[in-house]
Scaffold this motif. Structure first.
Motif, short mmCIF file in Angstrom:
data_model
loop_
_atom_site.label_atom_id
_atom_site.label_comp_id
_atom_site.label_asym_id
_atom_site.label_seq_id
_atom_site.Cartn_x
_atom_site.Cartn_y
_atom_site.Cartn_z
N UNK A 1 0.73 -1.27 0.07
CA UNK A 1 0.20 0.04 -0.07
C UNK A 1 0.72 1.29 -0.03
N UNK A 2 1.89 1.17 0.78
CA UNK A 2 2.87 2.40 0.84
C UNK A 2 3.37 2.53 -0.61
N UNK A 3 3.85 1.65 -1.26
CA UNK A 3 4.45 1.64 -2.80
C UNK A 3 3.37 2.28 -3.43
N UNK A 4 1.98 1.79 -3.44
CA UNK A 4 0.93 2.13 -4.39
C UNK A 4 0.72 3.79 -4.19
N UNK A 5 0.86 4.30 -3.01
CA UNK A 5 0.76 5.71 -2.58
C UNK A 5 1.79 6.30 -3.24
N UNK A 6 3.15 5.77 -2.97
CA UNK A 6 4.45 6.46 -3.37
C UNK A 6 4.34 6.59 -4.80
N UNK A 7 3.81 5.79 -5.38
CA UNK A 7 3.90 5.91 -6.86
C UNK A 7 2.95 6.91 -7.46
N UNK A 8 1.63 6.96 -7.10
CA UNK A 8 0.26 7.67 -7.34
C UNK A 8 0.21 8.70 -6.78
N UNK A 9 0.72 8.91 -5.36
CA UNK A 9 0.51 10.12 -4.82
C UNK A 9 -0.83 10.52 -4.40
N UNK A 10 -1.80 9.71 -4.23
CA UNK A 10 -3.35 9.76 -4.12
C UNK A 10 -3.80 9.86 -2.70
N UNK A 11 -3.97 11.03 -2.15
CA UNK A 11 -4.31 11.13 -0.67
C UNK A 11 -5.56 10.35 -0.28
N UNK A 12 -6.48 10.22 -1.24
CA UNK A 12 -7.71 9.67 -1.05
C UNK A 12 -7.46 8.08 -0.69
N UNK A 13 -6.51 7.54 -1.42
CA UNK A 13 -6.09 6.39 -1.14
C UNK A 13 -5.37 6.10 0.19
N UNK A 14 -4.71 6.90 0.60
CA UNK A 14 -3.81 6.90 1.86
C UNK A 14 -4.80 7.10 3.17
N UNK A 15 -5.87 8.05 2.86
CA UNK A 15 -6.87 8.21 4.03
C UNK A 15 -7.87 7.16 4.03
N UNK A 16 -8.35 6.33 3.15
CA UNK A 16 -9.47 5.46 3.20
C UNK A 16 -8.90 3.93 3.09
N UNK A 17 -7.49 3.58 3.03
CA UNK A 17 -7.31 2.53 2.73
C UNK A 17 -5.83 2.26 3.51
N UNK A 18 -4.83 2.83 3.01
CA UNK A 18 -3.51 2.73 3.70
C UNK A 18 -3.46 3.19 5.21
N UNK A 19 -3.88 4.11 5.65
CA UNK A 19 -3.74 4.60 7.01
C UNK A 19 -4.68 4.07 7.90
N UNK B 1 8.30 5.81 -8.42
CA UNK B 1 7.51 6.73 -7.36
C UNK B 1 7.22 8.32 -7.96
N UNK B 2 6.35 8.88 -7.48
CA UNK B 2 5.96 10.28 -7.49
C UNK B 2 5.61 10.33 -9.06
N UNK B 3 4.68 9.58 -9.41
CA UNK B 3 4.00 9.67 -10.89
C UNK B 3 4.98 9.66 -11.85
N UNK B 4 6.12 8.76 -12.02
CA UNK B 4 6.99 8.82 -12.87
C UNK B 4 6.89 7.66 -13.76
N UNK B 5 7.42 7.92 -14.84
CA UNK B 5 7.70 6.76 -15.85
C UNK B 5 9.17 6.92 -16.41
N UNK B 6 9.66 5.73 -16.58
CA UNK B 6 11.36 5.73 -17.12
C UNK B 6 11.32 4.60 -18.26
N UNK B 7 11.68 5.15 -19.39
CA UNK B 7 11.69 4.25 -20.49
C UNK B 7 13.26 4.45 -21.19
N UNK B 8 13.56 3.58 -21.88
CA UNK B 8 14.82 3.31 -22.37
C UNK B 8 15.17 2.07 -23.08
N UNK B 9 16.35 1.96 -23.76
CA UNK B 9 17.02 0.94 -24.50
C UNK B 9 18.23 0.69 -23.74
N UNK B 10 18.15 -0.70 -23.56
CA UNK B 10 19.60 -1.28 -22.89
C UNK B 10 20.32 -2.19 -23.82
N UNK B 11 21.85 -2.04 -24.00
CA UNK B 11 22.38 -2.77 -24.97
C UNK B 11 23.82 -2.75 -24.51
#
Length: 775
Positions: free
Chosen positions: A483-501, A743-753
């Protein structure tokens, strides 16, 4: 009668003809849409194609919309068979069962003896297509509505017949119902009996059936576990639950109560299965009235719009993230396995209840004689090894990787199960221990109570009898971590208030009030156990300490407007009162399982402060690496954790074995690579090989695929608060294209070779400064 049939057929002809034209063009539309929207470019290359008819249920493909799912297969006579599941189809006995099985006959059959036969699972659009020349049948479960469609286009006019097949007892509704005395069951004095499925009288173009729970296992279990005082305080989740479906379609008419068929031969035909579950239906008849309303709504949906929205839903889903790898060794099978696991969980985790680790919604079976005994090799479609309860340690593995994949909405059934059960868990804690807080057992019914096989029938005490489960409550801490990870990734306070906490506070309160303190004021967890491996006599088990050390600082760092001063004070006090992670040394002469160096006398983390002989094959001491991530690449005391990993007693790469995730967290590239190849190479014996082999559980072994997803993600990316580490344990010989969430509503995209990253794209751009590429 024939005039009525013709009228029904003609009324539907214009609709179905237009819909089939859409179906035949849909691939081109999807590809064009992909170019416009940036849909995952790697999906279509992983489609599964078979070039011959199947034989039985062991040659099925999976399809689903997250709530309704089906195993779809063909047989040698050309029949198409659908074994249909629903996430909330729970009987009065607390058993998750199938909705039903439908056999579809096409006459003349265009697929028997056809040299050009193809059956394709089209992942990009969530469709199964069966084809021979211009004869095409498509099966799809609408991503936005509770309906499964079978759409057929034939080169020459043909007829279609759809017949229900049952393996459970059935009864027609027109018999007197109910006609039994349920008084003892309803008071909890007896376990419920198995009730028959109900078949409704057919109407012109519909046949329908259901299973209604006139009684319930719930009061019986509460009485067995000495919780009868709570019977009137909470809603029985089984009583009067009713689930079932209807078969209907334009141009189809009923020939009896369990069969639909074409009114006249046609080139374009459609069959719809619409499913409904009601938790409190009242009666089968009232459920049927609700079903009729649902049917009217579904059949009035614009078919072109519904299909395009379905396609868009899947395209948007795949565009959220991807990992596509090439290279030597097992890279291709790892890449495809990752995608298939994500597909199966997506297809089964949007309903009321989370899919179970032991088969999810995709278990299969066949009819048995009444006298036959069920077992691994011979069983009906409702059978699953390890039963109908949820094992936290297994089921968690389906959900961890959905956070980095951007599928956090799919965790809702998992979190909802715990949140709905929280009041009962709180009441159980108060009755058993006379203190506040809530706790959940490792193995539980979906409403939160221990399964009776573990608690013990007629057990006179409040203690769980099973040595494997008696003090095993650590799983709730891991749910908080998720739940903490879901909150950190989305930063949705409603989720924290109704579920996580709310969930975290009740769990932390249990740990705070349940245990005494030692002479130094530190919490003393005893009697206790360290997972299932060190039972009954463990003191201060490492997983529980590590879990509390991992979640408490993160709870304290939440925005203050989300928490109360009382909560923060209690959390800070408990954090201060935690004992240290237990540390000892390896025994002289001990040979590590992997033969990594000389560990004689070197410090390692222990599974508990005190513990006895092992009784299972877990490595509890390594929970400090995963799931709790206290140790890892770029963190202090990595050598201590590496020594601990090398000294572990039970290496394991498949099912719920944790070598993969833990090695990835610790930067052990070769170990992680071997593990992920084992996880995604653990093919089952069924034709759809990604129905993973049951190393410990059942087919498909979804925790096996979940562990593989976790491992691969952690090899590519590891996140701690704002820091994003890339390639912490990535093999240089593997090439990858990836898009993952951070976390913090971030996406990371790339190519590895060759161990280097190019085309790196971080969204938002301000987060690029937090990227660290591990050399």
């Amino acid at each position: 009668m024939e005039i009525r049939k013709l009228r029904v057929f003609l009324n539907g002809l214009m609709i179905i003809s237009g819909l089939v034209l859409i179906s035949l063009k849909i691939d081109a539309q999807a590809k064009a849409s992909a170019v416009k929207t940036g849909t995952n470019p790697f999906i279509a290359g992983n489609d599964v194609t078979w070039n011959s008819l199947g034989k039985d249920e062991n040659e099925s493909m999976p399809i689903g919309n997250g709530d309704i799912a089906a195993n779809v297969w063909t047989e040698q006579n050309g029949d198409l068979v659908l074994l249909v599941s629903k996430s909330d189809a729970w009987t009065e006995q607390g058993k998750l069962v199938k909705i039903g099985r439908v056999r579809i006959k096409m006459m003349p059959n265009p697929f028997v003896g056809a040299a050009g036969f193809m059956q394709v699972l089209k992942l990009e659009t969530g469709v199964i297509e069966i084809k021979n020349g211009t004869n095409i049948v498509q099966v799809w479960v609408d991503a936005n509505h509770p309906v499964l469609h079978v759409q057929a286009h034939f080169e020459r006019p043909a007829t279609l017949q759809a017949a229900l097949e049952f393996w459970r007892p059935t009864m027609p509704l027109n018999e007197q119902w109910p006609d039994k005395d349920y008084s003892k069951v309803m008071t909890g004095d007896a376990a419920p009996r198995k009730e028959p499925d109900i078949i409704f009288p057919a109407v012109a173009n519909r046949i329908s059936w259901c299973h209604f729970n006139p009684d319930s296992y719930y009061p019986y279990l509460l009485r067995q576990e000495h919780l009868e005082s709570l019977l009137t305080k909470f809603t029985d989740p089984l009583l009067h639950r009713c689930f079932g479906a209807v078969l209907t379609g334009p141009g189809l008419v009923s020939s009896n109560d369990s069969t639909l068929k074409s009114a006249v031969p046609a080139k374009d035909l459609q069959l719809d299965l619409i499913a409904l579950t009601q938790q409190k239906a009242g009666s089968p008849k009232s459920w049927r009235k609700s079903l009729d309303k649902l049917i009217d709504r579904i059949v009035n949906i614009n078919p072109r719009k519904a299909r395009l929205e379905h396609e868009k839903w899947w395209q948007d889903r795949w565009s959220r993230s991807w990992i596509h790898i090439d290279g030597v060794d097992d890279a291709p099978k790892v890449s495809q396995g990752y995608l298939m696991q994500r597909y199966m969980v997506t297809s089964s985790s949007r309903g009321e209840m989370p899919p179970k680790f032991n088969g999810g919604l995709f278990t299969v079976g066949h009819n048995l004689p009444d006298t036959a005994k069920q077992g691994h090799a011979n069983h009906d479609p409702d059978y699953r090894d390890w039963g109908d309860s949820y094992w936290n340690q297994n089921n968690r593995l389906l959900y961890w990787p959905l956070i980095a994949s951007g599928d956090t909405d799919l965790l809702k059934p998992w979190f909802d199960m715990y949140m709905k059960a929280l009041p009962l868990a709180r009441g159980r804690t108060q009755i058993y221990y006379k203190h506040e807080g809530a706790h959940f057992p490792e193995t539980m019914n979906f409403w939160g109570l221990p399964r009776l096989e573990d608690f013990g029938k007629d057990n006179p005490t409040n203690e769980i009898k099973s040595h494997w489960q008696r003090y095993h409550v650590q799983g709730s801490l891991e749910v908080i971590m998720q739940m903490l990870d879901v909150y950190d990734y989305g930063r949705i306070k409603g989720f924290a208030s109704t579920t996580l906490i709310p969930f975290a506070d009740e769990t932390i309160t249990f740990y705070d009030q349940h245990w005494t303190r030692d002479g130094k004021g530190k919490i003393l967890m005893s009697p206790m156990q360290s997972l299932e491996t060190y039972q009954l006599d463990a003191v201060n088990p490492t997983p529980d300490i590590a879990g509390l050390m991992a979640v408490l600082p993160r709870l304290l760092s939440l925005p203050e407007e989300l928490t109360t001063e009382k909560q923060r004070t209690a959390w800070a006090r408990l954090l201060k009162n935690l004992p240290a992670i237990p540390v000892g040394t390896t025994a002289k002469g001990k040979v590590p399982p992997l033969g990594v160096g000389d560990l004689d006398g070197k410090p390692i983390i222990l599974p508990a402060e005190k513990y006895g002989k092992p009784s299972n094959s877990e490595n509890p001491e390594l929970y400090v690496a995963y799931p709790y991530r206290l140790y890892g690449v770029g963190k202090p005391d990595l050598e201590l954790a590496l020594n601990t990993f090398a000294a572990r007693i039970y290496p394991q790469n498949t099912c719920w074995g944790q070598d993969g995730p833990q090695a990835a967290v610790l930067g052990l590239t070769e170990v992680a690579k071997k593990a992920v190849a084992s996880e995604f190479g653990n093919y089952g014996d069924q034709r759809f090989q990604w129905f993973w082999k049951p190393a410990h559980d059942w087919i498909p072994d979804l925790d096996n695929g979940g562990t593989g997803m976790i491992t691969l993600q952690l090899m590519l990316m590891q996140c701690d608060d704002r820091r994003i580490q890339l390639l912490p344990s990535w093999p240089k010989e593997w090439t990858a294209d990836f898009k993952l969430h951070a976390p913090y509503q971030t996406t990371v995209e790339g190519h590895v070779e060759n161990g280097k990253i190019s085309n790196l794209k971080v969204t938002p751009k301000s987060r690029a400064k937090d990227i660290l590429i591990v050399k």
